[in-house]
Motif scaffolding. Sequence first.
Motif, short mmCIF file in Angstrom:
data_model
loop_
_atom_site.label_atom_id
_atom_site.label_comp_id
_atom_site.label_asym_id
_atom_site.label_seq_id
_atom_site.Cartn_x
_atom_site.Cartn_y
_atom_site.Cartn_z
N PRO A 77 5.06 14.54 -13.07
CA PRO A 77 5.08 15.18 -14.38
C PRO A 77 3.65 15.56 -15.05
N LYS A 78 3.49 16.85 -15.72
CA LYS A 78 2.14 17.31 -16.06
C LYS A 78 1.66 16.32 -17.22
N GLY A 79 0.31 16.27 -17.42
CA GLY A 79 -0.11 15.60 -18.44
C GLY A 79 -1.31 14.70 -18.06
N VAL A 80 -2.28 14.33 -18.77
CA VAL A 80 -3.36 13.61 -18.63
C VAL A 80 -2.94 12.18 -18.43
N LYS A 81 -2.00 11.57 -19.32
CA LYS A 81 -1.29 10.32 -19.31
C LYS A 81 -0.82 9.96 -17.73
N TRP A 82 0.27 11.11 -17.36
CA TRP A 82 0.75 10.86 -16.13
C TRP A 82 -0.30 10.96 -14.92
N PHE A 83 -1.42 11.71 -15.03
CA PHE A 83 -2.24 11.80 -14.00
C PHE A 83 -3.16 10.61 -13.82
N SER A 84 -3.16 9.86 -15.09
CA SER A 84 -4.01 8.58 -15.09
C SER A 84 -3.24 7.51 -14.47
N ALA A 85 -1.94 7.57 -14.91
CA ALA A 85 -1.00 6.66 -14.28
C ALA A 85 -0.92 6.48 -13.05
N GLY A 86 -0.91 7.68 -12.35
CA GLY A 86 -0.80 8.08 -11.01
C GLY A 86 -2.16 7.55 -10.48
N GLY A 87 -3.23 7.98 -10.81
CA GLY A 87 -4.49 7.47 -10.16
C GLY A 87 -4.52 5.94 -10.12
N ILE A 88 -4.18 5.04 -11.32
CA ILE A 88 -4.10 3.86 -11.10
C ILE A 88 -3.42 3.08 -10.18
N SER A 89 -2.10 3.94 -9.83
CA SER A 89 -1.31 3.20 -8.79
C SER A 89 -2.02 3.52 -7.37
N ALA B 289 0.91 -1.37 -0.01
CA ALA B 289 0.07 -0.04 -0.02
C ALA B 289 0.77 1.29 0.17
N ILE B 290 1.84 1.40 0.85
CA ILE B 290 2.99 2.43 0.79
C ILE B 290 3.48 2.54 -0.50
N LEU B 291 4.00 1.50 -1.18
CA LEU B 291 4.86 1.63 -2.29
C LEU B 291 3.98 1.97 -3.58
N THR B 292 2.76 1.56 -3.52
CA THR B 292 1.86 2.06 -4.63
C THR B 292 1.53 3.55 -4.29
N SER B 293 1.39 3.77 -3.12
CA SER B 293 1.08 5.44 -2.87
C SER B 293 2.29 6.13 -3.36
N TRP B 294 3.68 5.61 -3.12
CA TRP B 294 4.64 6.29 -3.44
C TRP B 294 4.67 6.21 -4.94
N LEU B 295 4.68 5.24 -5.75
CA LEU B 295 4.60 5.28 -7.04
C LEU B 295 3.60 6.36 -7.79
N GLY B 296 2.31 6.19 -6.84
CA GLY B 296 1.37 7.25 -7.35
C GLY B 296 2.11 8.65 -7.31
N ASP B 297 2.71 8.85 -6.17
CA ASP B 297 3.47 10.38 -6.04
C ASP B 297 4.31 10.73 -7.23
N VAL B 298 5.22 9.60 -7.48
CA VAL B 298 6.25 9.94 -8.57
C VAL B 298 5.63 10.07 -9.80
#
Length: 219
Positions: free
Chosen positions: A70-82, A57-66
């Motif tokens: 970057p800016k952009g919908v694709k990065w925002f979506s990837a962070g949301g999935i994490s 849970a902590i690692l997937t939150s950390w990955l979402g942070d990372v």
Amino acid sequence: MKYLFLAIFIITSTIHLYASYKSNAKLRAQTKGFILLSLLGWYCFSVSDPLAIIIAAILTSWLGDVLLIPKGVKWFSAGGISFFASHICFAAAYAYHINFDLVPLWVIIAVAAVYVVLTALVFRGLKPYLPKALFFPMAGYLLANGAMNCFALYQLVSMPCLATAITFIGAILFFVSDSTLFYVRFKKDGFFKTHFVVMLTYILSEFLIVEGFVLMAAM
């Protein structure tokens, strides 16, 4: 060793909050990745038998942070999935401690309904500002956050103590953080202009959730 990680967590969090308040994107990016890694160190060195699901849970939150740096919908979506995966992991960790025989059915239904209504209210205000392709995925994500909150409350009802109360408060702050983030990202003329409130509630939420599990491990 655990206090070293706690010190790193406090220092990097403080610097990051200052950068968020000042809208210093460079300093925010430089400090963001250290916050949850240090929190992970605090957790692992604070309990004798760290739970794999909490680490995940902590690692997937950390990955979402990372991924959100970057800016952009694709990065925002990837962070949301994490972060979606992180919510599932936290909910699974809560479920381990829940005796559903002790949780009245009306509580289960009422709490779930509350978070459905809260999600609807958040997106009612956001709808004019969101790209159509993101509306339902983001609503589904916030519902997953709400489900994580529900399981945190069921855990508290099933096993009332300081540890589960702290965890539930952390879960609530996570919901507040995500809801605020959506307004900061997409409603540019809204009340929230910087990421300060987003990150303040987020950092407190992650710490309180993890600290709740640290306290539970000592019981």
